[in-house]
Design a protein around this motif. Sequence first.
Motif, PDB file in Angstrom:
ATOM      1  N   UNK A 251     -17.713 -57.540 -30.715  1.00 49.27           N
ATOM      2  CA  UNK A 251     -18.769 -58.177 -31.499  1.00 49.27           C
ATOM      3  C   UNK A 251     -19.670 -57.132 -32.144  1.00 49.27           C
ATOM      4  N   UNK A 252     -19.915 -56.043 -31.409  1.00 45.38           N
ATOM      5  CA  UNK A 252     -20.702 -54.963 -31.985  1.00 45.38           C
ATOM      6  C   UNK A 252     -19.985 -54.341 -33.180  1.00 45.38           C
ATOM      7  N   UNK A 253     -18.663 -54.256 -33.100  1.00 48.26           N
ATOM      8  CA  UNK A 253     -17.866 -53.752 -34.219  1.00 48.26           C
ATOM      9  C   UNK A 253     -18.096 -54.610 -35.460  1.00 48.26           C
ATOM     10  N   UNK A 254     -18.017 -55.941 -35.296  1.00 52.73           N
ATOM     11  CA  UNK A 254     -18.264 -56.846 -36.421  1.00 52.73           C
ATOM     12  C   UNK A 254     -19.688 -56.661 -36.958  1.00 52.73           C
ATOM     13  N   UNK A 255     -20.639 -56.552 -36.031  1.00 52.54           N
ATOM     14  CA  UNK A 255     -22.039 -56.448 -36.440  1.00 52.54           C
ATOM     15  C   UNK A 255     -22.282 -55.177 -37.253  1.00 52.54           C
ATOM     16  N   UNK A 256     -21.740 -54.054 -36.766  1.00 56.04           N
ATOM     17  CA  UNK A 256     -21.932 -52.791 -37.485  1.00 56.04           C
ATOM     18  C   UNK A 256     -21.248 -52.838 -38.844  1.00 56.04           C
ATOM     19  N   UNK A 257     -20.056 -53.419 -38.901  1.00 56.82           N
ATOM     20  CA  UNK A 257     -19.342 -53.517 -40.173  1.00 56.82           C
ATOM     21  C   UNK A 257     -20.130 -54.363 -41.171  1.00 56.82           C
ATOM     22  N   UNK A 258     -20.688 -55.482 -40.694  1.00 62.72           N
ATOM     23  CA  UNK A 258     -21.472 -56.346 -41.581  1.00 62.72           C
ATOM     24  C   UNK A 258     -22.759 -55.666 -42.026  1.00 62.72           C
ATOM     25  N   UNK A 259     -23.396 -54.927 -41.109  1.00 60.51           N
ATOM     26  CA  UNK A 259     -24.607 -54.192 -41.493  1.00 60.51           C
ATOM     27  C   UNK A 259     -24.288 -53.111 -42.519  1.00 60.51           C
ATOM     28  N   UNK A 260     -23.119 -52.493 -42.373  1.00 62.81           N
ATOM     29  CA  UNK A 260     -22.716 -51.468 -43.346  1.00 62.81           C
ATOM     30  C   UNK A 260     -22.591 -52.073 -44.737  1.00 62.81           C
ATOM     31  N   UNK A 261     -22.044 -53.292 -44.807  1.00 62.20           N
ATOM     32  CA  UNK A 261     -21.868 -53.949 -46.111  1.00 62.20           C
ATOM     33  C   UNK A 261     -23.209 -54.397 -46.669  1.00 62.20           C
ATOM     34  N   UNK A 262     -23.984 -55.106 -45.839  1.00 58.77           N
ATOM     35  CA  UNK A 262     -25.252 -55.659 -46.337  1.00 58.77           C
ATOM     36  C   UNK A 262     -26.297 -54.587 -46.564  1.00 58.77           C
ATOM     37  N   UNK A 263     -26.156 -53.431 -45.875  1.00 57.77           N
ATOM     38  CA  UNK A 263     -27.138 -52.370 -46.044  1.00 57.77           C
ATOM     39  C   UNK A 263     -26.691 -51.272 -46.971  1.00 57.77           C
ATOM     40  N   UNK A 264     -25.665 -51.553 -47.770  1.00 56.38           N
ATOM     41  CA  UNK A 264     -25.157 -50.522 -48.684  1.00 56.38           C
ATOM     42  C   UNK A 264     -26.176 -50.223 -49.779  1.00 56.38           C
ATOM     43  N   UNK A 265     -25.940 -49.148 -50.474  1.00 55.66           N
ATOM     44  CA  UNK A 265     -26.903 -48.698 -51.484  1.00 55.66           C
ATOM     45  C   UNK A 265     -27.104 -49.742 -52.586  1.00 55.66           C
ATOM     46  N   UNK A 266     -26.046 -50.402 -52.993  1.00 53.01           N
ATOM     47  CA  UNK A 266     -26.152 -51.338 -54.113  1.00 53.01           C
ATOM     48  C   UNK A 266     -26.937 -52.580 -53.753  1.00 53.01           C
ATOM     49  N   UNK A 267     -26.834 -53.020 -52.472  1.00 50.10           N
ATOM     50  CA  UNK A 267     -27.474 -54.269 -52.103  1.00 50.10           C
ATOM     51  C   UNK A 267     -28.867 -54.057 -51.539  1.00 50.10           C
TER      52      UNK A 267
END
Length: 743
Positions: A251-267
């Motif tokens: 679950x932490x893997x999913x959470x980190x992956x989602x944070x990486x996407x939502x916290x990217x430079x463009x967003x």
Amino acid sequence: ASPPDEEWPEAEKAEKLARGAALKWASGVFYRPEKLEALGQYRSRETKRNNSIQARLKSTVQSYLEGVSAGLEQLRAAAEEVQSVRRELGAARWALGGSAERLQDLQRMRALMAEHVQLASVVKVLPQLFSVHEVFSHTLELLHEQHLLEAHAELMMLEQLRDDVLFQLHLRGLSSAQATVLSYFRGLQELNESLAKQLWGIVGRSLQLVREDPVLFVSAVRIIEREEKIDDALLLDATFLPPGRPKGWRQKFYHVLQETITGSRLLAARVDTTGPRLSRHLAALQRDVVTELLVVKDLMVQCVPAHYNILSICTATYHQALSSHLQDILQEDLDKQALFLLLEWVLHVYQSPEMMGHPGLLPEVDVSALGPLISPDLVDQMERKYVVKVKASVLEWMQRTLEVEFKEWFREEEPETDHQGFFQSALPVIVMQMLSENIRVASLITASLQQKVYGMALEELEAFLGRLREALVQCGKEHQKERAVPTHYVPYLLATLNNSLALSSSVSSLHPDTAPREVPASLQAALDRTQRKACQLLLEELLLDLQPLCVQLPSRKWLSGSQLVSNMCEVIDKYAKDFSRVRKPISMLLLTESERLVTSQYVRALMQRRMVCRGQEERGQLCRRLLQDATQLRELFQGLGLDRSQQSLEAVFALRELICLKDPALLSLEVLGFITKYPDVSDEHVSTLLDLRGDVSKELRHMVLEMMAQHPQAPPEGYQSIFSTILVPAPELPFCLRKGKCA
């Protein structure tokens, strides 16, 4: 012993019932003599049946008795066996009573054996326990060198060792000793944190690693899966849960992956919402999201187990992140270009083959299953905001266009003309191009937005016509102050009329449907008001040129043959030529209203009490002049294209007949015909005409007016009044009273 009847009362009752039933049956069968012949047969049949029943009863009773005998024999055997078991149990009890001391010795031996086993286990794990800190150091070195799988293997070994010791303590209830064990293994916490930090760093760079170094990412996923299996096994056992479990690293893997996407430079970065920069930002989003999803589909999917559904999770994460990001942008005060870009991107670009519908993502990526990127309510809100912004822009442009148009009215040059010679300006082209372009742009988004912009366009066009009408009024006021300003006042009024006709004919082309549409009633009313105002100003201008001529009649100079009406015809002809520069039907409307204006002014002049005929000769002269003037005017308008049936000059001919009547006694009849034809004629009008004759006595005047009162006339439907707008001046008093008091 009691008699049988008392011992078996049911048998006696049954016998009685049987005898009664038999008698009843016999009486029913043998109630006729001829039936008695068959008595022997009945007796034989019943005897056989009774014998059969008795035989079955005997057989049943015999079987029952045999079963009872077998049961008694079995009970007797069971009783003997019970006695045998009782004797054997007594012997066993006596034997155990003598060996109690030996059992206590065995219990002590069992305890010693268990202690020996435990000590053997401890001795066995002592080398591992003594090497724990050395393993800690080695594991840290492996982590620093990113040998993750080897480091994790040693970490699992240490955790297994710790958990075994804790489990043994748990079984023996030695919870106080657990703190010592945890203190001894406290380095495990540091190892876990260090490993987790590296794992989440790898997951955070997963999109880059699967392209450059997938081995590291695969190692991280394998470690996560190992930990998940350990968590599942411990949770399934549920007897003892070591500290730090479950880790929940998947679950932490999913959470980190989602944070990486939502916290990217463009967003995450704040976006400049001005048109060009927002366009570049949306284009970058489109490009990067597609690129990263292609990496997930083509590379990352091969690096993780299938049950991770990594592509679906990444797609949903991007979808939700984009939705939140766009909603954040919508909180800003966006201009119309930014709103258009967002609407186009959300409704068309997002699901197009250039983005989420990219051929490389299909069919695995189905973004339609995730719902709309922006809710329908929010889309409707965006559309309404867009319409408000477009409305403000249209209002500003229309105001500028009207200001330019107003300035052109005061130019020294006439307005431009089309290929047919009609006056015009660029105003209708500019306005319609502006509105139609906004409607066309809105159609690129949705039909609902197109309909909203269409409704706004009609409202703004209606408001613009109101401001145009106000500008006409202002121009007319300036012209009243000085008739030389504007220089080409009439041509620009005519151009305004042609412009309003052009607008009226172009309104239907604005509708989203290609089928011809009627102009909305309110807009048509605004067009009509604008046209009426321009026509009114033109007719007022004509009136200003006619008034100096009209004040000269009736007069004796006019009777003697002046060029007064010829001059009027020249003025009318000049304006008629100007009116021909307006398209139909406005040109005919102006000509018709001009003719009515001339008739009204001519009759008004006759009603001003400027002269009274001195005799029959002067009345004849007046009649000839009226006939000549009316004929000349009628022929003029007829030559200009106005049919006699459309002219109001017939009123002048009718007035002439009233004045030229030779026998005053027939005036009542003549006046009755006159008011029947022109029901808006008042008593003052008729009285003024009688005064103009100069030969009507008071009695005859009273009789005529009384006749009019007795025969009131109601105007028929569609009647266009002539006399109702003509005011008759009050008659002058024959003498003036002094200021002093009356005697």
